[in-house]
Design a protein around this motif. Structure first.
Motif, short mmCIF file in Angstrom:
data_model
loop_
_atom_site.label_atom_id
_atom_site.label_comp_id
_atom_site.label_asym_id
_atom_site.label_seq_id
_atom_site.Cartn_x
_atom_site.Cartn_y
_atom_site.Cartn_z
N GLU A 17 50.72 24.63 45.65
CA GLU A 17 49.41 25.18 46.04
C GLU A 17 48.60 24.16 46.84
N GLU A 18 49.06 22.91 46.88
CA GLU A 18 48.31 21.87 47.60
C GLU A 18 49.04 21.31 48.82
N ILE A 19 50.37 21.27 48.78
CA ILE A 19 51.12 20.55 49.83
C ILE A 19 51.76 21.52 50.83
N LEU A 20 51.37 21.34 52.08
CA LEU A 20 51.93 22.10 53.19
C LEU A 20 52.97 21.23 53.89
N ASP A 21 54.21 21.69 53.90
CA ASP A 21 55.31 20.96 54.53
C ASP A 21 55.39 21.38 56.01
N VAL A 22 55.17 20.41 56.87
CA VAL A 22 55.24 20.69 58.32
C VAL A 22 56.30 19.80 58.97
N SER A 23 57.30 19.44 58.16
CA SER A 23 58.25 18.41 58.61
C SER A 23 59.20 18.90 59.71
N PHE A 26 56.25 18.81 62.92
CA PHE A 26 55.03 17.99 63.06
C PHE A 26 55.24 16.52 62.73
N ASN A 27 55.80 16.24 61.54
CA ASN A 27 55.81 14.82 61.14
C ASN A 27 57.17 14.25 60.76
N ALA A 28 58.24 15.03 60.91
CA ALA A 28 59.59 14.44 60.72
C ALA A 28 60.37 14.74 62.00
N GLU A 58 48.53 4.77 60.49
CA GLU A 58 49.96 5.07 60.49
C GLU A 58 50.30 5.97 59.29
N SER A 59 51.33 6.83 59.29
CA SER A 59 52.18 6.99 60.43
C SER A 59 52.06 8.38 61.09
N SER A 60 51.76 9.43 60.30
CA SER A 60 51.83 10.78 60.92
C SER A 60 50.71 11.06 61.90
N GLY A 61 49.67 10.25 61.89
CA GLY A 61 48.60 10.43 62.87
C GLY A 61 48.96 9.90 64.24
N LYS A 80 47.10 -0.17 60.46
CA LYS A 80 48.29 -0.29 59.61
C LYS A 80 47.90 -0.21 58.14
N LYS A 81 48.90 0.14 57.31
CA LYS A 81 48.71 0.10 55.85
C LYS A 81 49.49 -1.10 55.35
N SER A 82 48.77 -2.06 54.79
CA SER A 82 49.42 -3.29 54.35
C SER A 82 49.32 -3.41 52.84
N SER A 96 42.35 0.93 50.00
CA SER A 96 42.39 2.40 50.02
C SER A 96 43.40 2.91 49.01
N PHE A 97 43.25 4.20 48.69
CA PHE A 97 44.19 4.83 47.76
C PHE A 97 44.46 6.24 48.25
N SER A 98 45.74 6.61 48.35
CA SER A 98 46.08 7.98 48.73
C SER A 98 46.21 8.85 47.49
N PHE A 99 45.34 9.86 47.37
CA PHE A 99 45.42 10.77 46.22
C PHE A 99 46.65 11.67 46.36
N THR A 100 47.03 11.97 47.60
CA THR A 100 48.18 12.83 47.83
C THR A 100 49.47 12.13 47.42
N LYS A 101 49.58 10.84 47.76
CA LYS A 101 50.82 10.11 47.51
C LYS A 101 50.74 9.19 46.31
N ASP A 123 43.47 12.04 62.88
CA ASP A 123 44.47 12.00 61.80
C ASP A 123 45.12 13.37 61.64
N ASP A 124 46.27 13.38 60.97
CA ASP A 124 47.03 14.63 60.87
C ASP A 124 46.41 15.59 59.85
N PHE A 125 46.28 15.13 58.59
CA PHE A 125 45.77 16.00 57.52
C PHE A 125 44.43 15.49 57.01
N LEU A 126 43.57 16.41 56.60
CA LEU A 126 42.37 16.07 55.84
C LEU A 126 42.51 16.72 54.47
N ALA A 127 42.55 15.87 53.43
CA ALA A 127 42.70 16.38 52.07
C ALA A 127 41.44 16.04 51.26
P1 G4P Z 1 42.66 12.01 52.32
O1 G4P Z 1 42.39 10.92 53.28
O2 G4P Z 1 42.23 13.30 52.90
O3 G4P Z 1 42.09 11.69 51.00
O4 G4P Z 1 44.19 12.10 52.16
P2 G4P Z 1 45.23 11.36 51.21
O5 G4P Z 1 45.08 9.88 51.33
O6 G4P Z 1 45.19 11.99 49.90
O7 G4P Z 1 46.53 11.80 51.95
C1 G4P Z 1 46.78 11.39 53.24
C2 G4P Z 1 48.26 11.27 53.43
O8 G4P Z 1 48.92 12.37 52.80
C3 G4P Z 1 48.64 11.36 54.86
O9 G4P Z 1 49.85 10.66 55.01
C4 G4P Z 1 48.91 12.83 55.09
O10 G4P Z 1 49.81 13.01 56.14
C5 G4P Z 1 49.52 13.20 53.78
N1 G4P Z 1 49.23 14.57 53.41
C6 G4P Z 1 48.13 15.04 52.79
N2 G4P Z 1 48.23 16.33 52.56
C7 G4P Z 1 49.44 16.71 53.04
C8 G4P Z 1 50.12 17.95 53.09
O11 G4P Z 1 49.65 19.00 52.62
N3 G4P Z 1 51.33 17.95 53.70
C9 G4P Z 1 51.89 16.84 54.23
N4 G4P Z 1 53.07 16.94 54.81
N5 G4P Z 1 51.28 15.62 54.16
C10 G4P Z 1 50.07 15.58 53.59
P3 G4P Z 1 49.83 9.39 55.85
O12 G4P Z 1 48.82 8.48 55.23
O13 G4P Z 1 49.63 9.74 57.27
O14 G4P Z 1 51.18 8.75 55.59
P4 G4P Z 1 52.51 9.01 56.34
O15 G4P Z 1 53.30 9.87 55.46
O16 G4P Z 1 52.19 9.66 57.61
O17 G4P Z 1 53.03 7.65 56.50
#
Ligand code: G4P
Length: 190
Positions: A17-23, A26-28, A58-61, A80-82, A96-101, A123-127
């Motif tokens: 219900e939260e993750i949209l795969d666009v691989s 878009f990003n793979a 980096e990286s999907s943006g 960069k993310k170091s 920083s901290f990624s809630f998604t990852k 950037d690619d996604f806004l969560a």
């Molecule tokens: P936030 O800024 O909105 O809080 O986002 P959060 O850190 O939680 O997540 C950002 C990372 O998670 C991004 O990866 C983004 O691409 C990925 N992401 C978030 N939601 C989705 C989703 O629904 N589908 C996919 N495919 N990815 C999602 P990133 O930091 O760009 O890392 P990378 O994987 O590109 O290296």
């Protein structure tokens, strides 16, 4: 942005219900023509904004922002993310901290790339919106200004877009996804 909406409808997968795969596009596997159209759309949207540089994280943006940079004829800086804390005044960092990852990192860039600049983040996604907030904090450390943010896909069922809008930030999203139904792969787009 119609083309991105269409590709998400055709090839996006609602993993949860939260993750949209666009691989697949878009990003793979990356559809460069789609990225070019995305870049052109950002360049058109931001053509009257007063700014010096695009940044992305980096990286999907990277793919969409390279095309935005080309179309708008503005430089691009990749943040960069170091994992390391750098004790070096030539670099600026923001924890920083990624809630998604579920991982922690330090947004890192060279001070000279951004110092005093007016900046648009792509950037690619806004969560949750944490990347936008943390990039803005990073930029402030370099006396730079976040003028606006361009996002390809906002997941409006998560708090980022509403939160940033309520804070008065200039945020342009090409596509707003309002809900995902993994059982039927229904992807609701505004
Ligand atoms: P936030 O800024 O909105 O809080 O986002 P959060 O850190 O939680 O997540 C950002 C990372 O998670 C991004 O990866 C983004 O691409 C990925 N992401 C978030 N939601 C989705 C989703 O629904 N589908 C996919 N495919 N990815 C999602 P990133 O930091 O760009 O890392 P990378 O994987 O590109 O290296």
């Amino acid at each position: 942005m119609e083309l991105l909406k269409q590709r998400i409808r055709e090839a996006g997968i609602a993993r949860t219900e939260e993750i949209l795969d666009v691989s697949t596009f878009f990003n793979a596997q990356v559809d460069a023509r789609l990225m070019q159209a995305i870049g052109d759309d950002f360049a058109e949207h931001f053509k009257d904004h007063d700014f010096d540089v695009f940044v992305t994280v980096e990286s999907s943006g990277i793919a969409p922002s390279v095309f935005a940079s080309l179309a708008a004829q503005k430089p691009l800086v990749i943040i960069k993310k170091s994992q390391k804390v750098m004790d070096d005044p030539r670099f600026v960092q923001q924890a920083s901290f990624s809630f998604t990852k579920g991982n922690a990192y330090h947004l890192t860039t060279q001070l000279e790339f951004i110092k005093g600049k007016r900046i648009i983040l792509i950037d690619d996604f806004l969560a949750q919106g944490s990347v936008v907030t943390n990039v803005e904090t990073l930029l402030h450390k370099a006396d730079a200004t976040l003028v606006a943010t361009g996002i390809c896909i906002s997941k409006d069922y998560q708090p980022g877009y509403q939160k940033l809008s309520a804070e008065g930030k200039d945020v342009y999203c090409q596509v707003h996804v309002t809900a995902l139904e993994p059982q039927t792969n229904a992807i609701h787009i505004k």
